[in-house]
Scaffold this motif. Structure first.
Motif, PDB file in Angstrom:
ATOM      1  N   ALA A 117       1.287 -31.791  41.754  1.00  0.00           N
ATOM      2  CA  ALA A 117       2.206 -32.915  41.621  1.00  0.00           C
ATOM      3  C   ALA A 117       3.052 -32.770  40.355  1.00  0.00           C
ATOM      4  CB  ALA A 117       1.432 -34.225  41.607  1.00  0.00           C
ATOM      5  N   LYS A 118       2.407 -32.250  39.263  1.00  0.00           N
ATOM      6  CA  LYS A 118       3.135 -32.068  38.008  1.00  0.00           C
ATOM      7  C   LYS A 118       4.295 -31.076  38.193  1.00  0.00           C
ATOM      8  CE  LYS A 118       0.507 -31.223  34.562  1.00  0.00           C
ATOM      9  NZ  LYS A 118      -0.335 -30.441  33.613  1.00  0.00           N
ATOM     10  N   GLU A 119       4.027 -29.980  38.899  1.00  0.00           N
ATOM     11  CA  GLU A 119       5.094 -28.990  39.113  1.00  0.00           C
ATOM     12  C   GLU A 119       6.226 -29.565  39.951  1.00  0.00           C
ATOM     13  OE1 GLU A 119       3.378 -25.529  40.792  1.00  0.00           O
ATOM     14  OE2 GLU A 119       2.477 -24.860  38.902  1.00  0.00           O
ATOM     15  N   LYS A 120       5.916 -30.336  40.965  1.00  0.00           N
ATOM     16  CA  LYS A 120       6.974 -30.958  41.758  1.00  0.00           C
ATOM     17  C   LYS A 120       7.787 -31.944  40.932  1.00  0.00           C
ATOM     18  CE  LYS A 120       4.529 -30.430  46.178  1.00  0.00           C
ATOM     19  NZ  LYS A 120       3.924 -31.120  47.343  1.00  0.00           N
ATOM     20  N   MET A 121       7.107 -32.657  40.015  1.00  0.00           N
ATOM     21  CA  MET A 121       7.835 -33.577  39.141  1.00  0.00           C
ATOM     22  C   MET A 121       8.743 -32.815  38.188  1.00  0.00           C
ATOM     23  SD  MET A 121       4.644 -36.246  38.643  1.00  0.00           S
ATOM     24  CE  MET A 121       4.909 -36.322  36.937  1.00  0.00           C
ATOM     25  N   LEU A 122       8.250 -31.704  37.658  1.00  0.00           N
ATOM     26  CA  LEU A 122       9.093 -30.907  36.754  1.00  0.00           C
ATOM     27  C   LEU A 122      10.327 -30.365  37.482  1.00  0.00           C
ATOM     28  CD1 LEU A 122       6.434 -28.924  34.680  1.00  0.00           C
ATOM     29  CD2 LEU A 122       8.037 -30.634  33.819  1.00  0.00           C
ATOM     30  N   ASP A 123      10.147 -29.949  38.752  1.00  0.00           N
ATOM     31  CA  ASP A 123      11.295 -29.430  39.510  1.00  0.00           C
ATOM     32  C   ASP A 123      12.375 -30.480  39.669  1.00  0.00           C
ATOM     33  OD1 ASP A 123      10.254 -26.939  39.793  1.00  0.00           O
ATOM     34  OD2 ASP A 123       9.356 -27.285  41.769  1.00  0.00           O
ATOM     35  N   GLN A 124      12.009 -31.733  39.888  1.00  0.00           N
ATOM     36  CA  GLN A 124      13.009 -32.777  40.072  1.00  0.00           C
ATOM     37  C   GLN A 124      13.580 -33.269  38.751  1.00  0.00           C
ATOM     38  OE1 GLN A 124      14.340 -33.885  42.927  1.00  0.00           O
ATOM     39  NE2 GLN A 124      13.167 -32.276  43.933  1.00  0.00           N
ATOM     40  N   LEU A 125      12.719 -33.414  37.750  1.00  0.00           N
ATOM     41  CA  LEU A 125      13.201 -33.913  36.462  1.00  0.00           C
ATOM     42  C   LEU A 125      14.092 -32.905  35.761  1.00  0.00           C
ATOM     43  CD1 LEU A 125       9.926 -35.629  35.188  1.00  0.00           C
ATOM     44  CD2 LEU A 125      12.033 -36.778  35.899  1.00  0.00           C
ATOM     45  N   TYR A 126      13.837 -31.611  35.964  1.00  0.00           N
ATOM     46  CA  TYR A 126      14.626 -30.571  35.289  1.00  0.00           C
ATOM     47  C   TYR A 126      15.473 -29.800  36.307  1.00  0.00           C
ATOM     48  CZ  TYR A 126      11.944 -31.390  31.019  1.00  0.00           C
ATOM     49  OH  TYR A 126      11.402 -31.951  29.905  1.00  0.00           O
ATOM     50  N   LYS A 127      15.968 -30.525  37.304  1.00  0.00           N
ATOM     51  CA  LYS A 127      16.829 -29.888  38.301  1.00  0.00           C
ATOM     52  C   LYS A 127      18.107 -29.386  37.629  1.00  0.00           C
ATOM     53  CE  LYS A 127      17.266 -31.967  42.194  1.00  0.00           C
ATOM     54  NZ  LYS A 127      17.695 -32.957  43.228  1.00  0.00           N
ATOM     55  N   GLY A 128      18.439 -28.137  37.862  1.00  0.00           N
ATOM     56  CA  GLY A 128      19.617 -27.540  37.250  1.00  0.00           C
ATOM     57  C   GLY A 128      19.397 -26.989  35.863  1.00  0.00           C
ATOM     58  N   VAL A 129      18.196 -27.132  35.297  1.00  0.00           N
ATOM     59  CA  VAL A 129      17.886 -26.603  33.958  1.00  0.00           C
ATOM     60  C   VAL A 129      17.226 -25.237  34.125  1.00  0.00           C
ATOM     61  CG1 VAL A 129      16.611 -26.998  31.823  1.00  0.00           C
ATOM     62  CG2 VAL A 129      17.606 -28.934  33.072  1.00  0.00           C
ATOM     63  N   PRO A 130      17.659 -24.219  33.389  1.00  0.00           N
ATOM     64  CA  PRO A 130      17.016 -22.901  33.504  1.00  0.00           C
ATOM     65  C   PRO A 130      15.527 -22.978  33.213  1.00  0.00           C
ATOM     66  CG  PRO A 130      19.080 -22.735  32.291  1.00  0.00           C
ATOM     67  CD  PRO A 130      18.819 -24.202  32.473  1.00  0.00           C
ATOM     68  N   LEU A 131      14.795 -22.047  33.841  1.00  0.00           N
ATOM     69  CA  LEU A 131      13.342 -22.063  33.674  1.00  0.00           C
ATOM     70  C   LEU A 131      12.931 -21.863  32.225  1.00  0.00           C
ATOM     71  CD1 LEU A 131      12.191 -19.999  36.802  1.00  0.00           C
ATOM     72  CD2 LEU A 131      12.080 -22.469  36.459  1.00  0.00           C
ATOM     73  N   THR A 132      13.698 -21.056  31.488  1.00  0.00           N
ATOM     74  CA  THR A 132      13.328 -20.767  30.097  1.00  0.00           C
ATOM     75  C   THR A 132      13.462 -21.990  29.216  1.00  0.00           C
ATOM     76  OG1 THR A 132      15.591 -19.993  29.724  1.00  0.00           O
ATOM     77  CG2 THR A 132      13.950 -18.339  30.332  1.00  0.00           C
TER      78      THR A 132
END
Length: 1553
Positions: free
Chosen positions: A1194-1209
């Motif tokens: 769930a944490k990873e899915k939240m990070l994907d939405q909260l940081y949409k468009g932000v580079p992984l680094t």
């Protein structure tokens, strides 16, 4: 001197033209010496340009034509056969040619005979059809040539009087027949550039007292050639044959030669030195066969030509007149030009010069052109005495009339003689014929006619308006008109408020508006007359006054002194009322049919009735009633509630108790299903919002023939698939079929598809939903195009005897065979009935329908049959509009005939025990057989239900995925696809498997030695530029046993980085090493080449392809590959994923398939960010998760939405964050994978999930920094990737040694297919029983069907040649073809394998399996498993081997078994198209490589790469030195010495230097 053209070759004149100009050139070989314009003209064609004044047109033409009055002929001759002549004031033009010289040179097939006018040097020749006019070349002076002159014969010519010009013309001797008082004009010389205006200006004006033709043209008798007798009339003159013309025996140029074959001298061409008239001769063809003569002028005669001459005695000087003013002409009408119909009158005309017609044959007549035909009357001509030229023409009395319904008719008029010869007249000569009865139907209108007409109202048996002369008796003329007569009144009703415009029609309604201004009454109420609308005597419009109450009465009109007119019908004052409206609301787009109920609503004119909603008009429909009005609302910009009013002219009636509400427009979001049978009737579900505001929704199907386009004609299927051919709502042509729809709710409308009578051969279909003024195209609402399929067919229950009843045993299933059953219908939509009882459809396939009948036999459906004894129910199937009657059904348990008791006793007594035993055995066997058959049908039904469920699941999940992709596309418009820059891309491709590029490290040398080392590395870079050294270096390393395959790939990538700035050189090295590799494998097995990365060159090839195709990947392949990645991620995350084993419910890899049916439900959490740039925001982001997800998932899915468009680094490490569940103000709970609340069962601990914490849907969660320091357990071998176990707190009071975690399924307790009981089924049935529990494999099929479109799009882009193929691919494929040809390899399969191993295997498979090489994304093990199956499918498509499928074949090959042959054809076509394209040259390839070197040779870590290469040099230093010393060329180049220098600098190595 050049001859004039052959008359037979003269061009035809264009229509409505009197000449045509062509170009003439004088050439010497191919050199153009001079050029001019040559004009062909025809005097007769001049007259056709102005048929009303032919004489004037003739003598005014530029060609100097003359008019023969008696013959009515325009000619270039100087005299007429008989009668007078009107002579032109013009002389033939010199240079340039006439203004119309640019006339077209292609003409109609027929044309009048032409004449040749030659300027400036014209040879007048007697031609029957042509004459020419030449432009004067610069530097030449005009000379005069004519077939007539003062001398003849070959004798000596007079000497030239002047030497100042090359040619001079001698004047003719004075004519003894000059008219007294005339003078010969002085010579006029025109330069070579004289214009037509100059020519005209040089000729005598009308004020000059000179008549040129008689004075100049007539020579004396002694000057005529002796070959022509003087007494010969012109009509008998011998014909002259032009040399070279048709029928002539002389060559075309013989006329230029003397009899002795020599050209005449210059003085023989000239006739004198002082010309009397300086002009060129114009010869005219008059369209007749008479002789052609030129005007008299000095001339040159050649003895070799025959000429014609007119006898001088034929000229009559007194019959010659000059100029257009001398033409006979009718100028005007004397007196009034008005003529009444049916009255005899004569017409008098005024003319001039008509005296010239005296003594001419033929009479005169007046011709009047009346309505397309001619009215001819005799004419009498009387002329004044000379010198007065006026003449009076009297046309005898004649009575005229016409049929046109108009008061006046213009009648053309002209004078004609001899029955067909038209005398000149001024343009527009006419008389006006008028008819008093037209437009004057009554007495009043007749008396208001224009005074000049003299119209009167003539009473009698048929009173009418006529001219006064036509009224027989004076007492018949009416002076006092009768009283008004009212014919009609419109309208007959009006509001009591007044203001109604009433139209009254009749007769004798006054002669002026003042007559009726204040005398009109409507039901006794004054009515004000509108002066603008008044028409004399026939109609008037008045505006009613207010009556104050409802009343009725007649309409009266009174004219003072004449009486009063009363209408037959009464006019009624009414008070209309509006009571209610329906419906009370509608969409703001308009189109709602609004019905207003009331009384007397049709008051006044219908066109004056207006319905207004607010300030928007509501347009009335055609059919209206007195109690209700129907109108269609107009659009409104915004939703609003507005009053409704009805206007009756100027009177308003409002609806007081209710208002109309404009609501938001209905919106359609989806529609389906997307297929229908041709017979129609399938229910389409249309979903959206505000759909209940629509009154009459409709579905419209448009069918047309598809317009052929490029590339069409081969790949069309027989079903109809629409295309976007025109805008939605447009007609687009074709046939339209509509059906009404039903509004179920505000979110659902159901429509039944209309039936189509048939389809054209290449059909185009569009389906639209019409919601009032809104039109929604089905293509925008459903990703699947709508199509019409062939109608289904069903066989009767008893195919052998359809009339016999079908015997049904209760408990069994009815099976019906047919065709196309499920093409456009699902089992839920099929209605099967047995009588009045339903037969539940269980399965519907392409060829079978299975339904479960009622337990007991139903009654017949029709009530009339129920009363009939022994009536059987009928089995019917309804599929849309199709209804099938398949026969009657009789249940086996019910016998229509009951055996009597006596018969039963007798049968029991008569049956022997043996017979009873046989029957029992038979019944048992039959029961067993039927039971087995029922079991088989049940299994078959289960399998077909399974197939249907898989298909339905694929459709649903594909629709969900397309919705997700649509949202993704909108996100990409803002942020774009997250491509990696070239540096990161190259590092990941060159050095796969490394977490970070090895070139990012430092050199690792002390600072004191860094300059020396860097200098040595620079020398190494220079040494690598030696091709011999580099080849020796690579071959030496590859020959060492300790040089592993990993080392080979690493060295190849280091060399790629070191030589990246010199890609041309790098490509040359690649070609050389590849040639060596081919030679090596040809000796063994060539098909094995490039299969594995066992050599340096193979890795070099992979890197080279990656460099050259980077731009192609970004521009073309990137989008479909990224869409496939997002589609896979969406599908995998959509279902449960075991965090421990990495197995997922949705996958393509059976090894990663989660076979356990896990219960779960989706949740939408409101995620907040408590750290980072977005911390503290009150507005959360919705995140879709599953309640079976672990906290880390769930944490990873939240990070994907909260940081949409932000580079992984730039994203935070998940291990540094905790998930906090917030409920209310103070309710905060940290969630983790493991804590004291975790479930422990023996040695197993289950990881915590959202369901474990009972997190509800819509809960608010936040990512907060970790409060405690977490230690990662390195012993967790179950962790498949970084995503597992992050953020899980360590439990200090639990012994972790023997506890094993699990998530969804325990690894050792995964379910296995249950084994069937021994002996329960036979062999084949046991196989079926074993297959049924494998239903989980349908998830693979579902996943495959959902992703099929994205896989197809990716393969299509990679293997398409519709766009230019990358030049590197063409270049390398040509290189492989060249190598195969050099080594004598003719087997195309071998070359195909080489190409497959070099491009798809080395590059595309690498990119497909590793999307993180191209995009800034993070993959997981289960996603990698899906990409692996797709990559394997792509590789299978590129191979030549045919895959024979069996029970033991891998699941992934079975999944794509039907698609791989299609992909194979794409690959073969791709290779064939590349082979057929234009070869790529080395220059083109080097140019692209140089550009790549410039664009992408940034800081790739070249220095570190050189240092890493040196480590291998140092490791195998002795072997490399030995190889260099053994090569003579290397010794000459001192390569070993240079390497020793590099070793000394980099490592301070002691060498032999």
């Amino acid at each position: 001197m050049c001859p004039s053209p052959d008359p037979s070759e003269a061009p035809e004149l264009p229509r409505e033209a009197d000449h045509v100009s062509v170009s003439l050139e004088l050439r010497f070989g191919t050199v153009v010496i001079a050029e001019a314009s040559l004009s062909f003209y025809d005097c007769m064609a001049v007259t056709l340009l102005r048929p009303s004044a032919q004489c004037q047109a003739c003598v005014r033409s530029l060609w100097g034509c003359n008019w023969c009055v008696w013959q009515h002929l325009c000619t270039h001759k100087a005299l007429c056969d008989a009668g007078p002549m009107v002579v032109s004031r013009q002389s033939p033009p010199l240079s340039p040619a006439p203004p119309a010289r640019d006339a077209p040179t292609s003409f109609p097939p027929t044309a009048p005979r032409a004449t040749v006018a030659l300027t400036p040097d014209a040879l007048p020749v007697d031609t029957p059809s042509t004459a020419t006019a030449l432009d004067v070349p610069p530097g030449a002076r005009p000379s005069l040539l004519s077939p007539r002159g003062p001398w003849a014969g070959p004798g000596p010519t007079p000497a030239s009087a002047s030497t100042g010009s090359p040619l001079h013309e001698a004047p003719p001797p004075p004519s003894p027949r000059q008219r007294p008082g005339t003078a010969v004009p002085a010579p006029t010389a025109f330069g070579p550039m004289a214009t037509a205006e100059d020519l005209l200006a040089s000729h005598p004006s009308p004020s000059d007292a000179a008549a040129l033709p008689p004075a100049l043209a007539e020579p004396g008798p002694e000057a005529l050639p002796s070959a022509v007798p003087l007494d010969q009339p012109p009509s008998t003159a011998p014909a002259t044959t032009f040399p070279g013309a048709a029928g002539s025996t002389k060559p075309a140029l013989d006329w230029l030669m003397r009899e002795g074959g020599e050209l005449p001298e210059a003085d023989e061409w000239t006739g004198g030195d002082t010309p009397a008239f300086s002009t060129s001769t114009l010869l005219s063809g008059d369209g007749d066969s008479a002789e052609h003569e030129g005007p008299p002028a000095p001339l040159i005669l050649l003895s070799s030509l025959d000429y014609q001459y007119d006898t001088p005695g034929l000229w009559e000087l007194e019959e010659m007149t000059l100029g257009a003013g001398s033409c006979p002409c009718v100028e005007s009408v004397q007196g009034s030009s008005l003529m009444p119909v049916h009255v005899q009158r004569e017409v008098r005309l005024l003319g001039r010069n008509l005296r010239l017609f005296q003594d001419s044959p033929g009479d005169h007549e007046c011709v009047m052109e009346l309505e397309g035909h001619e009215v001819v009357v005799e004419a009498r001509v009387e002329c004044e005495l000379p010198p007065d030229t006026r003449c009076h023409v009297t046309c005898q009395q004649h009575q005229l009339s016409y049929e046109a319904l108009q008061p006046e008719l213009r009648v053309g008029l002209f004078l004609r003689r001899a029955g067909h010869l038209r005398v000149d007249s001024v343009d527009g000569l006419h008389v006006v014929l008028y008819d008093c009865s037209v437009g004057h139907e009554d007495c009043s209108r007749c008396q208001t006619a224009m005074p000049q007409y003299g119209c009167v109202w003539c009473k009698g048996k048929h009173p009418r308006c006529v001219a006064q002369e036509a009224c027989g008796e004076a007492e018949a003329v009416v002076t006092q008109c009768p009283a008004p007569l009212i014919h009609s009144v419109e309208p007959l009703t009006g509001p009591v408020d007044g203001g109604t415009r009433v139209t009254i029609r009749g007769s004798n309604l006054g002669q002026h508006v003042q007559d009726v201004q204040d005398t009109v009454r409507v039901a006794g109420v004054p009515c004000a007359v509108d002066a603008q609308e008044y028409e004399v005597s026939s109609s008037l419009v008045c505006i009613t006054g207010a009556s104050g109450e409802e009343m009725a009465g007649a309409v009266t009109v009174e004219v003072p002194g004449r009486g009063r007119g009363v209408s037959e019908h009464d006019f009624a004052y009414q008070d209309p009322k509006v009571h209610s409206i329906f419906p009370a609301r509608g969409p703001r787009a308009g189109g709602t049919n609004l019905t207003l109920h009331g009384s007397k609503l049709l008051t006044g004119r219908l066109e004056d009735i207006r319905v207004v909603v607010g300030d928007q008009p509501c347009h009335l429909l055609l059919e209206q009633q007195a109690e209700q009005l129907r109108c269609e609302t107009s659009p409104h910009p915004t939703p609003a509630t507005l009053p409704v009013a009805v206007w009756f002219g100027a009177a308003e009636r409002r609806l007081h108790h209710s208002q109309f509400e404009y609501t938001s427009d209905p919106n359609v979001t989806s529609a389906g299903p997307a297929k229908s049978f041709l017979s129609g009737g399938r229910e389409i579900w249309v979903r959206g919002q505000n759909l209940d505001v629509v009154q009459t929704p409709r579905i419209r199907v448009t069918v047309a023939t598809r317009a052929p386009g490029p590339g069409q004609g081969l790949g069309w299927r027989h079903r109809v698939i629409p295309e976007t051919a025109c805008s939605p709502g447009a007609s687009c042509g074709g046939l339209h079929f509509e059906e009404p729809c039903h509004v179920n709710s505000s979110q659902l409308i159901t429509c039944r598809t209309p039936a189509l009578p048939g389809l054209p051969e290449d059909p185009w279909v569009r389906v639209e939903f019409i919601l009032e003024n809104l039109v929604f195209d089905f293509a925008t609402l459903n990703p699947t195009p709508f199509s019409y399929e062939a109608d289904p067919t069903l066989q009767p229950l008893n195919p052998e005897d359809p009339t016999a009843p079908f015997r049904h045993k209760p408990g069994s299933v009815l099976s019906v065979e047919g065709e196309n059953l499920d093409l456009a219908m699902s089992k839920e939509e099929v209605v099967a009935m047995i009588g009045d009882g339903p037969c539940m459809v269980k399965t519907l396939t392409r060829h079978h329908l299975y339904c479960e009948p009622p337990v007991e036999q139903p009654l017949p459906r029709h009530h009339a049959l129920r009363e009939v004894p022994d009536a059987l129910p009928e089995f019917t199937v309804q599929m849309g509009n199709l209804r099938f009657s398949l026969g009657h059904v009789q249940y086996d348990g019910e016998s229509p005939v009951a055996f009597p008791m006596a018969a039963q006793v007798g049968l029991g007594v008569g049956t022997s025990l043996l017979a009873l035993g046989v029957i029992i055995i038979v019944l048992m066997y039959r029961r067993k057989s039927k039971q087995a058959l029922r079991d088989y049908k049940k299994v078959q039904i289960q399998l077909e239900n399974l197939e249907s469920s898989v298909r339905d699941r694929c459709k649903k999940e594909f629709t969900d995925l397309m919705t997700e992709m649509t949202d993704l596309t909108s996100d990409l418009l803002g942020s774009g696809i997250p491509f990696l820059d070239y540096k990161v891309y190259a590092e990941r491709v060159f050095f796969p498997g490394h977490q970070e590029s090895p070139l990012h490290r430092d050199l690792g040398v002390p600072e004191s030695r860094r300059p020396t080392v860097e200098q040595g590395l620079g020398q190494l870079s220079n040494l690598l530029n030696s091709k011999l050294f580099l080849i020796k270096f690579i071959h030496t390393l590859e020959s060492q046993r300790t040089f592993s395959a990993r080392d080979r790939a690493y060295v190849a990538s280091l060399l790629t980085v070191a030589l990246h700035g010199k890609l041309e050189y790098f490509t040359d090295i690649l070609r050389t090493l590849l040639s060596d590799l081919v030679a090596q494998y040809v000796a063994k097995n060539p098909k094995l080449m490039l299969r594995r990365t066992e050599t340096v060159v193979e890795k070099l090839l992979t890197n080279w392809m990656s460099i050259c195709l980077y731009t192609f990947v970004r521009d073309s392949v990137g989008e479909p590959l990224y869409m496939l990645f997002r589609g896979i991620k969406h599908q995998v995350d959509k279902g449960p994923v075991d965090s421990v084993t990495g197995k997922a419910k949705y996958t393509l890899n059976d090894n990663r398939l989660l076979r356990e049916d896990v219960e779960y439900r989706p949740l939408t959490l409101n995620a907040l960010l408590a750290v980072g740039p977005g911390a503290g925001e009150a507005q959360g982001v919705p995140v879709k998760v599953l309640d079976c997800d672990t906290i880390s998932q769930a944490k990873e899915k939240m990070l994907d939405q909260l940081y949409k468009g932000v580079p992984l680094t730039q994203r935070p490490d998940p291990r540094t964050l905790d998930v906090e569940w917030r409920s209310g103000v103070a309710g905060h709970l940290i969630l983790s994978d493991e804590d004291v609340t975790s479930e422990v069962q023996g040695l197993w601990r289950r990881l915590n999930t959202l369901q474990h914490y009972k997190v509800p849907d819509g809960a608010t969660v936040a990512l907060v920094p970790c409060l405690t320091k977490h230690v990662l357990r390195e012993s967790q071998d179950y962790v498949p990737g970084e995503s597992l176990g992050t953020g899980t707190p360590m439990l200090e009071d639990v012994d972790e040694g023997g506890i094993r975690p699990w998530h969804l399924v325990k690894p050792s307790e995964e379910p296995e297919p249950p084994r069937p009981r021994r002996g329960s089924l036979r062999g084949g049935e046991r196989e079926r029983a074993k297959a049924i529990p494998e239903i989980y494999l349908t998830r693979l099929l579902s996943m495959k069907g959902t992703l099929q479109k994205f896989v197809d799009d990716l393969f299509q882009v990679i293997l398409s040649t519709s766009r230019p193929v990358p030049l590197a691919v063409k270049y390398f494929f040509d290189l492989l073809d060249e190598q195969a040809q050099q080594h004598g390899i003719s087997d195309q399969d071998t070359v195909h394998i080489w190409k497959t191993n070099s491009l798809p295997l080395r590059f595309w498979i690498n990119i497909i399996k590793n999307p993180q090489f191209v995009f800034d994304v993070q993959t997981s093990d289960n996603m990698d498993a899906v990409f692996l199956v797709i990559a394997q499918t792509f590789m299978d498509a590129c191979t030549l081997a045919d895959h024979k499928l069996g029970r033991d074949s891998p699941i992934n090959k079975l999944l794509y078994a039907r698609d791989i042959p299609r992909y194979k054809r794409m690959v073969e076509r791709y290779y064939a198209d590349i082979r057929q394209t234009i070869p790529a040259s080395d220059q083109e390839m080097n140019s692209i490589l140089a550009e790549l070197s410039r664009n992408y040779s940034g800081d790739l870590g070249v220095r570190v790469a050189l240092h890493e290469l040196y480590k291998y040099i140092n490791k195998y230093y002795d072997q490399i030195i030995t190889a260099l010393e053994e090569d003579g060329t290397a010794q000459k180049m001192q390569l070993g010495y240079r390497l020793q220098q590099i070793a000394a600098a980099v490592e301070n190595k002691v060498t032999d230097l």
